[in-house]
Design an enzyme around this catalytic site. Structure first.
Site, PDB file in Angstrom:
ATOM      1  CD1 TRP A 180      25.771 -16.946 -23.030  1.00 55.15           C
ATOM      2  CD2 TRP A 180      24.679 -16.889 -21.085  1.00 55.15           C
ATOM      3  NE1 TRP A 180      24.775 -16.004 -23.137  1.00 55.15           N
ATOM      4  CE2 TRP A 180      24.097 -15.940 -21.952  1.00 55.15           C
ATOM      5  CE3 TRP A 180      24.162 -17.022 -19.791  1.00 55.15           C
ATOM      6  CZ2 TRP A 180      23.015 -15.149 -21.577  1.00 55.15           C
ATOM      7  CZ3 TRP A 180      23.089 -16.217 -19.416  1.00 55.15           C
ATOM      8  CH2 TRP A 180      22.524 -15.304 -20.304  1.00 55.15           C
ATOM      9  CD  GLU A 221      25.774 -20.738 -24.525  1.00 48.87           C
ATOM     10  OE1 GLU A 221      24.590 -20.697 -24.910  1.00 48.87           O
ATOM     11  OE2 GLU A 221      26.131 -21.332 -23.485  1.00 48.87           O
ATOM     12  CE  LYS A 223      20.361 -14.891 -25.059  1.00 55.03           C
ATOM     13  NZ  LYS A 223      19.801 -15.120 -23.712  1.00 55.03           N
ATOM     14  CG  ASP A 254      22.142 -21.782 -27.454  1.00 54.66           C
ATOM     15  OD1 ASP A 254      21.126 -21.732 -28.174  1.00 54.66           O
ATOM     16  OD2 ASP A 254      22.091 -22.036 -26.239  1.00 54.66           O
ATOM     17  CG  HIS A 257      22.594 -18.063 -27.685  1.00 57.00           C
ATOM     18  ND1 HIS A 257      23.536 -18.155 -26.681  1.00 57.00           N
ATOM     19  CD2 HIS A 257      21.395 -18.264 -27.076  1.00 57.00           C
ATOM     20  CE1 HIS A 257      22.943 -18.407 -25.537  1.00 57.00           C
ATOM     21  NE2 HIS A 257      21.640 -18.484 -25.755  1.00 57.00           N
ATOM     22  CG  HIS A 281      24.152 -25.201 -25.351  1.00 57.21           C
ATOM     23  ND1 HIS A 281      24.104 -24.251 -24.353  1.00 57.21           N
ATOM     24  CD2 HIS A 281      24.930 -26.197 -24.873  1.00 57.21           C
ATOM     25  CE1 HIS A 281      24.845 -24.657 -23.332  1.00 57.21           C
ATOM     26  NE2 HIS A 281      25.346 -25.822 -23.630  1.00 57.21           N
ATOM     27  CG  ASP A 289      18.175 -17.783 -26.298  1.00 56.34           C
ATOM     28  OD1 ASP A 289      18.109 -18.939 -26.728  1.00 56.34           O
ATOM     29  OD2 ASP A 289      18.716 -17.481 -25.226  1.00 56.34           O
ATOM     30  CG  ASP A 291      16.303 -21.222 -24.945  1.00 65.88           C
ATOM     31  OD1 ASP A 291      17.133 -21.766 -25.669  1.00 65.88           O
ATOM     32  OD2 ASP A 291      16.553 -20.207 -24.263  1.00 65.88           O
ATOM     33  CG  ASP A 321      20.015 -23.848 -23.505  1.00 64.99           C
ATOM     34  OD1 ASP A 321      19.102 -23.843 -22.664  1.00 64.99           O
ATOM     35  OD2 ASP A 321      20.807 -22.895 -23.635  1.00 64.99           O
TER      36      ASP A 321
END
Length: 413
Positions: A180, A221, A223, A254, A257, A281, A289, A291, A321
């Site tokens: 990434w 990956e 985003k 992800d 993302h 993820h 994002d 997280d 993640d």
């Protein structure tokens, strides 16, 4: 035990074998991410901003400051999680007295992690670190217009793949090496094509040397956007989906993302038609994002349901993640990982044959009634049985164990 036997009978009435579900759940490894333990700081002398929207907020006491502290926290956390799992390691978590730059890292800088993983009977996964470095301060790395900067990051990517392959050989389990990059632009660019051509060429250069897939698996990956790259992310979902299909790599989805209103679970069956394997993820994007530690919420349940319903478990590598420095970092690991397992268990306990028969007959009423009724099934009793067999705590005992460990480490600076 009595509660489990009662629950077992209830599920049997729906045609579901709880013993088969428990056996399958015990086989599913979750790749727990190292960076929750120290707020994505790493163990190198580095310069430059975090870049690309990588930011942990909060200053809860007890952050791991050394590899040994991080490993101690991980050992405690794995001890609270049923089953056998993996550790996802970033390249900035090297363990060495040397101070190599990113284009100088070698397997020896991570040998202690491999030795530890052997002792703990864990698998490893790996990630090159394309952020938190002076040569990433423009939020451009593999797509940078400067060939010298691109070459620096290409070398880092090559060395990361080599390290991952050696890890996989040492552990006898393929290491997923996930790429990434934070590359993008704060304001609207006029030549997106040039940036994406440079990124593709750089990725091709990194991957020029073939590695045995029994040792290392490439993943890429995407985003949506990040802080400082709000207008354009070079490595978009479309870019990497095409790249993964053309080059037969894993595609990392992800959950943080994409747009918060997108259902990432819905993407699985689509990409699985064109890819042999997928990397997940799992995160919780409260605001893009961001997280957050994952909850046992609809998004996680839907992801698990799609993995089971579409028979994708054996083709999907499940990683986590999130990084939250406002709460105990070990508690975040434990609760987040167990929530992923709880979601998988609920999916494994669903009467898929009955639901799919109703749908194939276009009997949407039966499908609707059944999907609502099974929400009331005694999943908790089956989960408690799973934890009891794996000799890990649940409920208030788990909370007490997590609090006790946090008390032990909170004196750290």
């Amino acid at each position: 035990m009595m509660q489990y036997e009662s629950a077992k009978a209830v599920f049997a009435d729906w045609g579901v074998d709880t013993e088969a579900a428990l056996a399958k759940l015990a086989e599913i490894p979750i790749s727990m991410h190292c960076w929750q333990g120290d707020d994505v700081v790493g163990f190198e002398q580095k310069s430059g901003s975090s870049g690309g929207g990588i930011q942990a907020t909060g200053s809860h006491p007890g952050r791991a400051r050394t590899p040994d502290e991080l490993r101690a926290d991980l050992e405690f956390s794995y001890g609270m999680i049923p089953g056998n799992h993996r550790l996802n390691l970033h390249a900035c978590y090297l363990d060495t007295d040397q101070n190599p730059d990113r284009d100088e890292i070698e397997y020896g800088h991570f040998a202690s992690w491999v030795d530890w993983a052997k002792e703990q009977r864990l698998g490893l996964d790996f990630n090159p670190t394309f952020f938190a470095h002076a040569k990433a301060d423009d939020n451009l790395t593999l797509s940078h217009p400067d060939q010298g900067i691109r070459d620096f990051w290409i070398e880092h990517g090559k060395r990361s793949r080599d390290i991952a392959a050696q890890m996989g050989a040492a552990l006898g389990s393929p290491v997923v090496n996930n790429i990434w990059v934070p590359d993008g632009y704060k304001d609207t660019p006029v030549d997106r094509m040039a940036s994406r051509v440079r990124l593709e060429q750089s990725l091709d250069a990194i991957r020029a040397l073939k590695h045995d897939k029994a040792q290392m698996l490439d993943a890429v990956e995407s985003k949506l956007f990040g802080i400082g790259v709000e207008a354009c992310t070079v490595g978009s979902h479309e870019f990497y989906m095409g790249y993964a299909i053309r080059n037969e790599t894993l595609l990392c989805l992800d959950m943080g993302h994409f747009h918060p209103t997108e259902n990432v679970a819905d993407k699985l069956s689509s990409v699985a038609l064109s890819l042999d394997e997928i990397l997940l993820h799992v995160s919780r994007p409260m605001r893009w994002d961001s997280d957050h530690v994952i909850l046992l919420d609809d998004a996680i349940l839907q992801m698990a349901q799609e993995l089971v319903s579409a028979n994708l478990l054996d083709r999907t590598h499940i990683g986590l993640d999130f990084f939250d420095a406002t709460i105990s970092r070990t508690a975040a690991w434990v609760i987040g990982t167990r929530n992923m397992q709880k979601a998988l268990l609920q999916a494994l306990l669903a009467p898929w044959d009955e639901l799919k028969r109703a749908e194939s007959r276009l009997d949407f009423t039966t499908r609707f009634m059944a999907t609502e009724e099974i929400k009331d099934l005694p999943y908790g009793a089956v989960w408690s049985e799973f934890c009891a067999r794996m000799e890990v705590a649940t409920g208030k005992a788990l909370i007490a164990d997590l609090a006790r460990y946090q008390k032990k480490v909170e004196a750290r600076g």
